[in-house]
Design a protein around this motif. Structure first.
Motif, mmCIF file in Angstrom:
data_model
loop_
_atom_site.group_PDB
_atom_site.id
_atom_site.type_symbol
_atom_site.label_atom_id
_atom_site.label_comp_id
_atom_site.label_asym_id
_atom_site.label_seq_id
_atom_site.Cartn_x
_atom_site.Cartn_y
_atom_site.Cartn_z
ATOM 1 N N THR A 285 0.833 -1.199 0.000
ATOM 2 C CA THR A 285 0.000 0.000 0.000
ATOM 3 C C THR A 285 0.868 1.250 0.000
ATOM 4 O O THR A 285 0.567 2.237 -0.680
ATOM 5 N N GLY A 286 1.981 1.192 0.750
ATOM 6 C CA GLY A 286 2.869 2.344 0.819
ATOM 7 C C GLY A 286 3.495 2.687 -0.521
ATOM 8 O O GLY A 286 3.556 3.855 -0.906
ATOM 9 N N ILE A 287 3.962 1.675 -1.280
ATOM 10 C CA ILE A 287 4.643 1.977 -2.544
ATOM 11 C C ILE A 287 3.664 2.204 -3.695
ATOM 12 O O ILE A 287 4.044 2.774 -4.726
ATOM 13 N N ASN A 288 2.410 1.750 -3.551
ATOM 14 C CA ASN A 288 1.419 1.961 -4.603
ATOM 15 C C ASN A 288 0.386 3.004 -4.203
ATOM 16 O O ASN A 288 -0.772 2.960 -4.620
ATOM 17 N N SER A 289 0.830 3.958 -3.418
ATOM 18 C CA SER A 289 -0.043 5.064 -3.040
ATOM 19 C C SER A 289 -0.133 6.050 -4.193
ATOM 20 O O SER A 289 0.411 5.826 -5.284
#
Length: 444
Positions: free
Chosen positions: A57-61
Motif C-alpha cells: 500500500t505504501g509503494i502503490n499510493s
C-alpha cells in the motif's frame, strides 16, 4: 505482558540508565496502557501477508502518479527503467539487512531509534529519532499535497474558474486526514482499511494506465528528450536518483516488523519479497505507460495529463484522494505511537477521553503538516528533498553500518568489503542529492 518482557522493550544504554529507572519506566508505560500508550498497537499478531499489504500500500499510493514526471522525464527510458529496477533490488537488499537486526542484544528492537540506541548509544538514539520523524513528517506532507491535488483536479473538471485554489484544497485534505486519524487508534486497527486502500489503488492505477494507453495509441510521436540545460540537467538527474530511493522505502521498517507474527525475521522477509515483486507491478505499469503516452511533457500528477470521460477522471481522482488519506495514517503511526505513549491514558481506545486526546494531539500534528503542505506544494522537489535528507540515510547509510557493527564477526572479508562500499557510496549520494534538492527548490 509480563514485567520482564516490558523491561526488555524499554530502550537502554548500558551504564547510562540504572535498574531503578528501568523499572520506573516500565511501570509508567504499564499504567499508561502498555508499551504503546493509550492505544497499544498489538505486537506479534499480524500474519506476514498483512504486513506485505501494508508495505505494498505504501509503494502503490498516489505517489505513483508522480513517478512518470519526477523520475522518467529527468532520466529518460534507459535511465528510468534501469534505475527503478536497480533501486528495487538495492532497496530489497538494504531492507532485508535491517529486518535481520530485529533481534539484537537478546530482545526485539521494535523501533528504529531503539535499535540505533542499542548499537551506538544515547546520542545516536536521539539523532535517529529526529531523522526518522523528519522523514515521516515530510512523507505525510507530500501525501497531503497529493490529496489536495486530487481535490483540485476534481474541481477543474467541473469549473473553469480559479476560485478554489490549491492551498484551499490542501487545507480540506488535511482536515479529512485528521478525521480519519481520530477514528483509527493504532496501526493494526487498519485491517479492513488496507483492503479498501488496495482497491482504491487499483482503481486509480488502472484508470490512469488505461487512459494513458488510449492517449498514447491516438497521439502522434512524442518527444522523449531530457529537457533543461547542462547544469540543470545534472541537478535534475541527481534529484531523480534520490526519488528512486524514495519510491520503495518507508523509513519505519522496525515499527512495522514489530506487529508481525513469529518468526518475525522470516515472516518480514516474506513480506519484503512480496512488496518488491508482486507489489511493484502496478507501480511499474502506471509509471512506464504514463511516460510512454506523454513523453517529456508528463506532469508530476499523471491524472492532469490523461484525457477521457469526466466521470471516469472524477472516479480516479476521488480514489487517489481517499487512498492517500488511508496511507498517510501508516506513515504517521510512529508519531502517533510516540504521542500516545508520552501523553495518552489507558482504557478503551474509543472511550471519550481517548477520542478527545486523539482529536487534540493528532489534530495539532496534522495541522502543522497541512500548513507546511500549503506553503510548499511542489511535489517533485519535495520528494527529492525527502529522499536526500532522510530516505537515503535511514534506509542505506545507517542500516548498512548497523549491520556491519552487529554482524562483523559473522561476515567474510568480501561481504564486509561489499557492505562498506555501499555505505560509502550512499553517504556520498545523500550529500550530493541534498545539494541538488536545495538548488531545485531555489529555482522554483
Amino acid at each position: 505482558m509480563s514485567s520482564s518482557s516490558e523491561l526488555g522493550q524499554v530502550w537502554t544504554v548500558e551504564g547510562e540508565i540504572g535498574t531503578e529507572m528501568l523499572v520506573a519506566a516500565a511501570c509508567k508505560r504499564r499504567r499508561a496502557g502498555g508499551l504503546f500508550g493509550s492505544d497499544p498497537s498489538p505486537v506479534k499478531e499480524d500474519p506476514w501477508y498483512q504486513v506485505g499489504f501494508i508495505l505494498t500500500t505504501g509503494i502503490n499510493s498516489s505517489y505513483v502518479l508522480g513517478y512518470s514526471g519526477s523520475i522518467m522525464v529527468p532520466l529518460g527510458w534507459i535511465g528510468g527503467v534501469v534505475g527503478l529496477l536497480l533501486a528495487a533490488a538495492i532497496s530489497l537488499y538494504a531492507n532485508i539487512l535491517l529486518a535481520r537486526l530485529h533481534e539484537v542484544g537478546g530482545k526485539r528492537q521494535i523501533r528504529y531509534r531503539d535499535l540505533a540506541g542499542h548499537i551506538y548509544g544515547r546520542k545516536t538514539y536521539c539523532l535517529t529519532w529526529a531523522l526518522q520523524y523528519i522523514h515521516l513528517f515530510m512523507i505525510n506532507t507530500g501525501y497531503i499535497i497529493l490529496a489536495g491535488q486530487g481535490l483540485k483536479a476534481i474541481y477543474v473538471l467541473y469549473r473553469d474558474d480559479d476560485a478554489l485554489k490549491l492551498p484551499y484544497c490542501v487545507a480540506i485534505a488535511g482536515f479529512v486526514c485528521a478525521l480519519f486519524a481520530f477514528g483509527i487508534p493504532h496501526l493494526s486497527a487498519l485491517r479492513i482499511w488496507l483492503g479498501f486502500s488496495t482497491f482504491l489503488s487499483l482503481v486509480f492505477i488502472v484508470i490512469a494506465s488505461v487512459l494513458s494507453l488510449k492517449d498514447g495509441l491516438n497521439s502522434p510521436a512524442r518527444d522523449y528528450s531530457i529537457p533543461t540545460s547542462h547544469w540543470n540537467k545534472v541537478f535534475s538527474t541527481i534529484g531523480a536518483i534520490a526519488n528512486l530511493v524514495f519510491v520503495y522505502n518507508t523509513g519505519m521498517l522496525p515499527e512495522i516488523q514489530a506487529t508481525v507474527k513469529e518468526p518475525a525475521i522470516k515472516n518480514m522477509e516474506k513480506a519484503l519479497w512480496f512488496q518488491f515483486t508482486i507489489g511493484g507491478l502496478p507501480l511499474y505499469a502506471v509509471t512506464f505507460l504514463g511516460y510512454w503516452a506523454y513523453g517529456s511533457s508528463t506532469s508530476t500528477y499523471l491524472l492532469q495529463n490523461v484525457r477521457g470521460p469526466v466521470w471516469v477522471k472524477t472516479v480516479a481522482n476521488t480514489a487517489s484522494f481517499l487512498q492517500t488519506v488511508i496511507t498517510l495514517h501508516i506513515f504517521a503511526s510512529p508519531m502517533y505511537e510516540y504521542l500516545d505513549t508520552k501523553y495518552g491514558r489507558g482504557g478503551n481506545p474509543f472511550a471519550f477521553h481517548n477520542v478527545l486526546f486523539r482529536v487534540s494531539i493528532r489534530g495539532g500534528y496534522l495541522t502543522i503538516n497541512t500548513l507546511v503542505s500549503a506553503l510548499l506544494p511542489f511535489l517533485g522537489d519535495f520528494m527529492t528533498l525527502t529522499g536526500a535528507l532522510s530516505s537515503i540515510p535511514l534506509t542505506f547509510v545507517l542500516a548498512i553500518h548497523m549491520y556491519l557493527i552487529v554482524k562483523k564477526k559473522q561476515l567474510s572479508v568480501p561481504e564486509k568489503a561489499w557492505h562498506w562500499l555501499n555505505f560509502v557510496g550512499f553517504t556520498f549520494l545523500a550529500v550530493i542529492a541534498a545539494i541538488a534538492a536545495t538548488k531545485m527548490l531555489e529555482d522554483v
